[in-house]
Design an enzyme around this catalytic site. Structure first.
Site, PDB file in Angstrom:
ATOM      1  N   ASP A  89     -15.307  46.868 -50.987  1.00 53.20           N
ATOM      2  CA  ASP A  89     -16.638  46.305 -51.228  1.00 53.20           C
ATOM      3  C   ASP A  89     -16.606  45.194 -52.271  1.00 53.20           C
ATOM      4  O   ASP A  89     -17.602  44.506 -52.487  1.00 53.20           O
ATOM      5  CB  ASP A  89     -17.645  47.385 -51.631  1.00 53.20           C
TER       6      ASP A  89
ATOM      7  N   HIS B 237     -16.449  48.061 -56.644  1.00 55.66           N
ATOM      8  CA  HIS B 237     -16.007  49.289 -57.291  1.00 55.66           C
ATOM      9  C   HIS B 237     -14.488  49.338 -57.430  1.00 55.66           C
ATOM     10  O   HIS B 237     -13.760  48.935 -56.517  1.00 55.66           O
ATOM     11  CB  HIS B 237     -16.490  50.507 -56.491  1.00 55.66           C
TER      12      HIS B 237
ATOM     13  N   SER C 232     -22.366  54.430 -60.399  1.00 57.25           N
ATOM     14  CA  SER C 232     -21.341  54.715 -59.401  1.00 57.25           C
ATOM     15  C   SER C 232     -19.923  54.559 -59.930  1.00 57.25           C
ATOM     16  O   SER C 232     -18.990  55.179 -59.411  1.00 57.25           O
ATOM     17  CB  SER C 232     -21.536  53.797 -58.184  1.00 57.25           C
TER      18      SER C 232
END
Length: 214
Positions: free
Chosen positions: A186, A189, A40
């Site tokens: 979050d 990231h 990701s």
């Protein structure tokens, strides 16, 4: 894949191809191809394409005077096992240098470092067989996860880079991982500013690897 010869492809789509890593033969002549094989972080989760790592690495390399096309091959949630399973079709034959940036999800899932190393060996072996340049990007495990585990996990990347004589970027999240201001909500990231920092630090390593490709 976008077929650029199809009559229904719009001018806007054609202009977006470099950001998407899809290039016509004319565009491909402008530089060597770098493929980001990752998770990701390289996929740009939570960010528009223009702020994601493929686009930002492309710009960072441009600033160094390196003609390039950066192609994203990141899959959110991917482990090293997933990367090993798809490396042959995710990395296209015209790639000059592959940035292997996997291991973060192995770490989050607490997977056995021996399995992570074996999967990375498979990936690197396949790329070596295809005569592609590699930049191995590591991920640093925090000591809070357990000192023994962190030691074993962190040793994987440096050991592989040394034994296989690879270009090495020790920690993909260096300068970002412990800075909340450079991360999304979050807490994992990188945000757009964090990605720009990663790209600026990674670019010189990639540029050197590209220069070594005939």
């Amino acid at each position: 894949m976008v077929d650029t010869s199809a009559p229904f492809v719009s001018r806007r789509t054609l202009l977006a191809l470099p950001l998407l890593g899809l290039a016509s033969p004319a565009l491909a002549a402008r530089g060597k191809v770098v493929t980001l094989l990752g998770d990701s972080i390289t996929a740009g989760l939570g960010l528009p394409a223009a702020d994601a790592l493929p686009a930002q690495l492309h710009l960072a390399l441009n600033r160094l005077g390196v003609a390039n096309i950066v192609r994203g091959a990141g899959v959110s949630g991917d482990t090293t096992a997933g990367g090993a399973a798809r490396v042959d079709f995710s990395v296209r034959p015209d790639t000059a240098v592959v940035v292997v940036a996997l291991g973060g999800n192995d770490l989050l899932q607490g997977l056995d470092p021996r399995a992570t190393r074996a999967n990375l060996e498979k990936i690197l072996g396949r790329l070596a067989a295809r005569r592609m340049g590699v930049v191995l990007a590591g991920i640093t495990a925090p000591p809070e996860i357990g000192r023994s585990y962190a030691r074993d996990f962190n040793a994987i990347f440096a050991d592989l880079a040394r034994t296989r004589r690879l270009a090495f970027y020790p920690d993909l999240l260096a300068g970002v991982g412990r800075n909340p201001a450079l991360k999304q909500s979050d807490g994992i990231h990188p945000n757009a500013q964090g990605v720009r920092l990663i790209a600026s630090r990674l670019a010189p390593v990639v540029a050197k690897a590209l220069a070594q490709r005939a």
